[in-house]
Motif scaffolding. Structure first.
Motif, mmCIF file in Angstrom:
data_model
loop_
_atom_site.group_PDB
_atom_site.id
_atom_site.type_symbol
_atom_site.label_atom_id
_atom_site.label_comp_id
_atom_site.label_asym_id
_atom_site.label_seq_id
_atom_site.Cartn_x
_atom_site.Cartn_y
_atom_site.Cartn_z
ATOM 1 N N VAL A 426 0.855 -1.180 0.000
ATOM 2 C CA VAL A 426 0.000 0.000 0.000
ATOM 3 C C VAL A 426 0.897 1.237 0.000
ATOM 4 N N GLU A 427 0.592 2.194 -0.849
ATOM 5 C CA GLU A 427 1.428 3.396 -0.969
ATOM 6 C C GLU A 427 0.849 4.534 -0.132
ATOM 7 N N MET A 428 1.723 5.163 0.656
ATOM 8 C CA MET A 428 1.344 6.354 1.412
ATOM 9 C C MET A 428 2.144 7.534 0.859
ATOM 10 N N THR A 429 1.471 8.428 0.189
ATOM 11 C CA THR A 429 2.120 9.554 -0.477
ATOM 12 C C THR A 429 2.112 10.767 0.449
ATOM 13 N N ILE A 430 3.282 11.403 0.602
ATOM 14 C CA ILE A 430 3.445 12.495 1.569
ATOM 15 C C ILE A 430 4.163 13.665 0.896
ATOM 16 N N ILE A 431 3.726 14.878 1.236
ATOM 17 C CA ILE A 431 4.431 16.107 0.857
ATOM 18 C C ILE A 431 4.977 16.733 2.138
ATOM 19 N N VAL A 432 6.287 17.038 2.164
ATOM 20 C CA VAL A 432 6.959 17.557 3.356
ATOM 21 C C VAL A 432 7.263 19.033 3.161
ATOM 22 N N LYS A 433 6.868 19.850 4.110
ATOM 23 C CA LYS A 433 7.215 21.279 4.130
ATOM 24 C C LYS A 433 7.815 21.592 5.506
ATOM 25 N N ALA A 434 8.935 22.333 5.512
ATOM 26 C CA ALA A 434 9.605 22.675 6.767
ATOM 27 C C ALA A 434 10.164 24.086 6.670
ATOM 28 N N LYS A 448 11.217 8.190 5.476
ATOM 29 C CA LYS A 448 11.584 7.052 4.615
ATOM 30 C C LYS A 448 12.016 5.844 5.439
ATOM 31 N N SER A 449 12.525 6.085 6.657
ATOM 32 C CA SER A 449 12.910 4.965 7.517
ATOM 33 C C SER A 449 11.692 4.197 8.025
ATOM 34 N N LEU A 450 10.489 4.779 7.896
ATOM 35 C CA LEU A 450 9.263 4.091 8.299
ATOM 36 C C LEU A 450 8.727 3.190 7.189
ATOM 37 N N ASP A 451 9.468 3.058 6.100
ATOM 38 C CA ASP A 451 9.096 2.144 5.025
ATOM 39 C C ASP A 451 9.020 0.724 5.567
ATOM 40 N N SER A 452 8.026 -0.041 5.151
ATOM 41 C CA SER A 452 7.882 -1.415 5.638
ATOM 42 C C SER A 452 7.473 -2.314 4.483
ATOM 43 N N SER A 453 7.360 -3.593 4.767
ATOM 44 C CA SER A 453 6.994 -4.565 3.734
ATOM 45 C C SER A 453 5.527 -4.453 3.334
ATOM 46 N N GLN A 454 4.729 -3.708 4.121
ATOM 47 C CA GLN A 454 3.306 -3.581 3.818
ATOM 48 C C GLN A 454 2.932 -2.201 3.299
ATOM 49 N N VAL A 455 3.671 -1.158 3.720
ATOM 50 C CA VAL A 455 3.354 0.216 3.315
ATOM 51 C C VAL A 455 4.605 0.863 2.730
ATOM 52 N N PHE A 456 4.474 1.436 1.530
ATOM 53 C CA PHE A 456 5.568 2.140 0.876
ATOM 54 C C PHE A 456 5.381 3.642 1.090
ATOM 55 N N VAL A 457 6.327 4.262 1.803
ATOM 56 C CA VAL A 457 6.271 5.698 2.076
ATOM 57 C C VAL A 457 6.920 6.428 0.900
ATOM 58 N N ASN A 458 6.119 7.173 0.154
ATOM 59 C CA ASN A 458 6.577 7.860 -1.057
ATOM 60 C C ASN A 458 6.552 9.371 -0.811
ATOM 61 N N ILE A 459 7.739 9.979 -0.702
ATOM 62 C CA ILE A 459 7.854 11.433 -0.530
ATOM 63 C C ILE A 459 7.907 12.053 -1.924
ATOM 64 N N VAL A 460 6.795 12.622 -2.366
ATOM 65 C CA VAL A 460 6.744 13.148 -3.737
ATOM 66 C C VAL A 460 7.327 14.549 -3.836
ATOM 67 N N VAL A 523 0.403 2.543 10.445
ATOM 68 C CA VAL A 523 -0.147 1.318 11.044
ATOM 69 C C VAL A 523 -1.621 1.162 10.677
ATOM 70 N N GLU A 524 -2.364 2.277 10.676
ATOM 71 C CA GLU A 524 -3.784 2.207 10.331
ATOM 72 C C GLU A 524 -3.977 1.833 8.863
ATOM 73 N N LYS A 525 -3.115 2.343 7.983
ATOM 74 C CA LYS A 525 -3.284 2.095 6.555
ATOM 75 C C LYS A 525 -2.767 0.732 6.133
ATOM 76 N N ALA A 526 -1.899 0.116 6.929
ATOM 77 C CA ALA A 526 -1.316 -1.172 6.563
ATOM 78 C C ALA A 526 -2.403 -2.238 6.471
ATOM 79 N N PRO A 527 -2.376 -3.093 5.453
ATOM 80 C CA PRO A 527 -3.406 -4.138 5.335
ATOM 81 C C PRO A 527 -3.311 -5.196 6.417
ATOM 82 N N GLY A 528 -2.103 -5.383 6.974
ATOM 83 C CA GLY A 528 -1.934 -6.397 8.008
ATOM 84 C C GLY A 528 -1.785 -7.791 7.418
#
Length: 648
Positions: A426-434, A448-460, A523-528
């Protein structure tokens, strides 16, 4: 036989019998050599140079380099270099003509190799300069408080959460009259890149260790950064005023990790200090000045400056701003500079107190204004003579960066195709502003370190400054949500547009809270993963048999009279029959009754009647397990050092 001669007769008989030597058929005589063959070394064929092999290569360039030398270092022929020089508008008379360092870099980038600039101090005025000292250590060990005690200010109180989340640079005047440039680095695990940049530009590293806490993960990381940069270390054991302080234990831990302390015959100084009571600060000052005197720090004062960007941010009124430390030369207001892939003309130079100045000398931290774009933290600042040269260098660097980026993307795609088939995530797409460029990098790496085998963290996208309408449009186009760190809350119009488009905006000022919030969202978005668990056990006490039933109602039925000994039995679940600890049968539950009433579940301690579909071979003492499919979600784990991960 007519005309018979010994030679002609020899073809019919044995020639040796007549004493003649006749050459055998064939041009060459076959050699029968019994000696073993000589094993020649294998010479691999010469491979053609690919674009990827060239992009990994780094060559050293300097002012006054000839075309011959540049071609030799880049591994190409002289005509290739001459053609590139003609394309960039340089006049070529002889292959031994000297080139400027900027033109050499342009040619090298066109060829496809990386460059490292070498600067000579010949004929320049070299004078002593103040040391640049970076303060490093674990989070909440008192680094900023120690610097506040040295310069009699309070920066720690202004930081969100009481922890440093930016890289700060300032000059501290000591009581002896000497001045020291300090760099304060964050201690949280997410800001590893900031600590690495601090170690790269510094002369001395002050390793702060709390006397009541000892050596921690970021302490070890700071030691490794200092060793990698080949920078001397001065240890400051802080919080010695606390009742639980144990400086001797800290020294033993540091020695165990490979630091050669002075008390143990090494050369690393250890100073016991307290930022609260301001004790030991004079000894720390003496240790730093002594270390600087031993290093004999000198820099070129005249000529074009060399500087290093430690932080970058965008100001609404002044545009892109870069915090830099001058390494050599003098940075003058009005000069054209190239910073990474960006360029500009210096419009203003301000020191760390905000006062304007017209020039910056070595070891002086300043904030420069006038860049056309926002540079990356860690970029080098070089001074060029004309605006045209600055534009050309900037365009060439951008072209090479994009070429290298596309090369890395294509290589990763090839590896994915050749490698094993990965499960879909499952892809979680994020935009970062600082607020600053360094923080954008730190937050992006941490997410990006929160990437897991179930959820792909994509910083666009990652950018500096407040959330704008273009960020909302981008988030709507790619289905992302926006994460803001240390930036103001967006105005009502932008928040309303985001709510209308269904886009979440999360604003945080403390890195702990940001990582925890995003981790829980992952964790909520992960299919489990679905697992089979035993939800209850029952033991067969007696067996009942129903006979004489009509054909319409089916065959004879055996009912297991059970008592639930653990958990509960659920009618919709699968039943497993165990006999003497071994699995005999697994099947669906056809009927579950308690006191002649059909029920959906039976709890612990109750008795019931149970019928398993397609099975009637029950025995008293058998155990029936109720199997239930459970969806196990991943866990968000945060360590004491601040490092986070998703455990599936």
């Amino acid at each position: 036989c007519f005309h018979a001669s010994p030679e002609t007769l020899a073809w019919k008989k044995e020639p040796e019998a007549l004493g003649l030597k006749i050459q055998k058929k064939g041009k060459f005589k076959k050699r029968t050599d019994s000696s073993p063959p000589v094993e020649a070394p294998y010479v691999p064929p010469k491979l053609k140079k690919t674009a990827s092999s060239l992009s990994d290569r780094t060559v050293e360039i300097f002012e006054g380099m000839t075309i011959v030398e540049l071609a030799k270092r880049c591994g190409v022929s002289i005509p290739v270099v001459q053609d590139i020089l003609k394309n960039v508008g340089e006049k070529v008379d002889s292959e031994y003509d000297p080139l400027s360092i900027d033109i050499s870099e342009l040619v090298a980038m066109e060829i496809g190799v990386n460059v490292r600039r070498l600067h000579s101090n010949e004929g320049a005025e070299v004078l002593p300069r103040p040391p640049v000292v970076t303060v490093m250590g674990h989070v909440d060990h008192g680094k900023t408080s120690l610097l506040d005690a040295l310069r009699l200010t309070s920066v720690a109180a202004k930081e969100a959460g009481g922890i440093t989340q930016h890289l700060g640079a300032f000059v501290v005047g000591m009581s002896s009259g000497a001045s020291i440039t300090f760099l304060d680095t964050p201690g949280h695990a997410a800001f590893s890149a900031m600590r690495q940049r601090g170690a790269a530009v510094t002369d001395i590293v002050v390793l702060v260790v709390a006397a009541d806490d000892g050596v921690m993960p970021q302490t070890l990381e700071a030691m490794s950064h200092a060793k990698a940069a080949d920078v001397p270390i001065v240890v400051a054991v802080n919080k010695c005023d606390k009742p639980a302080a144990n400086p001797e234990k800290v020294k033993i831990q540091l020695a165990t990790e490979g630091l050669a302390l002075e008390e143990m015959g090494g050369d690393i100084q250890v100073v016991e200090v307290s930022a609260v009571t301001k004790t030991g600060l004079d000894k720390l000052e003496e240790a730093l000045l002594l270390q600087a005197e031993m290093m004999d720090l000198k820099s070129r004062v005249d000529g074009p400056a060399q500087a290093y960007v430690v932080e970058a941010r965008v100001d609404r009124g002044r545009g892109p701003l870069a915090t830099a430390i001058v390494k050599a030369g003098t940075l003058v207001c009005g000069q054209h500079v190239v910073v990474g892939a960006e360029w500009g003309k210096i419009r203003a130079i301000r020191d760390m107190l905000g006062k304007s100045t017209d020039r910056a000398r070595p070891a002086m931290p300043v904030e420069i204004e006038g860049l056309k774009g926002l540079p990356m933290a860690g970029d080098d600042i070089i001074v060029v003579h004309t605006e045209e040269r600055a534009r050309m260098l900037s365009a060439g660097r951008k072209k090479k960066f994009e070429k290298d980026r596309l090369g890395r993307v294509s290589e990763s795609n090839l590896e994915d195709e050749e490698g094993e088939v990965k499960p879909k995530r499952v892809e979680m797409t994020i935009i970062v502003k600082a607020d600053v460029q360094g923080t954008v990098q730190a937050v992006t790496d941490a997410l990006k370190s929160l990437d897991s085998s179930q959820v792909f963290v994509n910083i666009v996208h990652g950018g500096v400054g407040p959330i704008s309408e273009s960020d909302v449009d981008l988030a709507q186009a790619c289905g992302a949500f926006i994460v803001g760190f240390s930036i103001p809350t967006p105005p009502g119009s932008i928040s309303q547009a985001a709510n209308k488009a269904g886009i979440k905006i999360k604003i945080h000022r403390v890195i702990y809270h940001l990582l925890e919030d995003i981790g829980n969202s992952i964790v909520e978005k992960a299919p489990g993963t679905f697992e089979t668990q035993v939800s209850g056990e029952a033991q067969i006490l007696s067996i009942f048999e129903l006979k004489g039933r009509s054909k319409a109602k089916g065959e004879d039925v055996k009912i297991a009279g059970c008592r639930v000994i653990d958990g509960r039995l659920i009618r919709s679940s699968t039943m497993r029959l165990l006999r003497s600890g071994e699995v005999v049968f697994e099947g669906c539950c056809a009927s579950l009754k308690r006191e002649k009433q059909d029920v959906e579940a039976v709890g612990k301690g109750n008795e019931c009647g149970l019928v398993i579909q397609n099975w009637d071979d029950f025995k008293v003492g058998d155990v029936i397990q109720c199997l239930e499919q459970v969806n196990r979600k991943p866990k968000f784990i945060s360590s004491q050092s601040g490092a986070v991960r998703i455990e599936c």
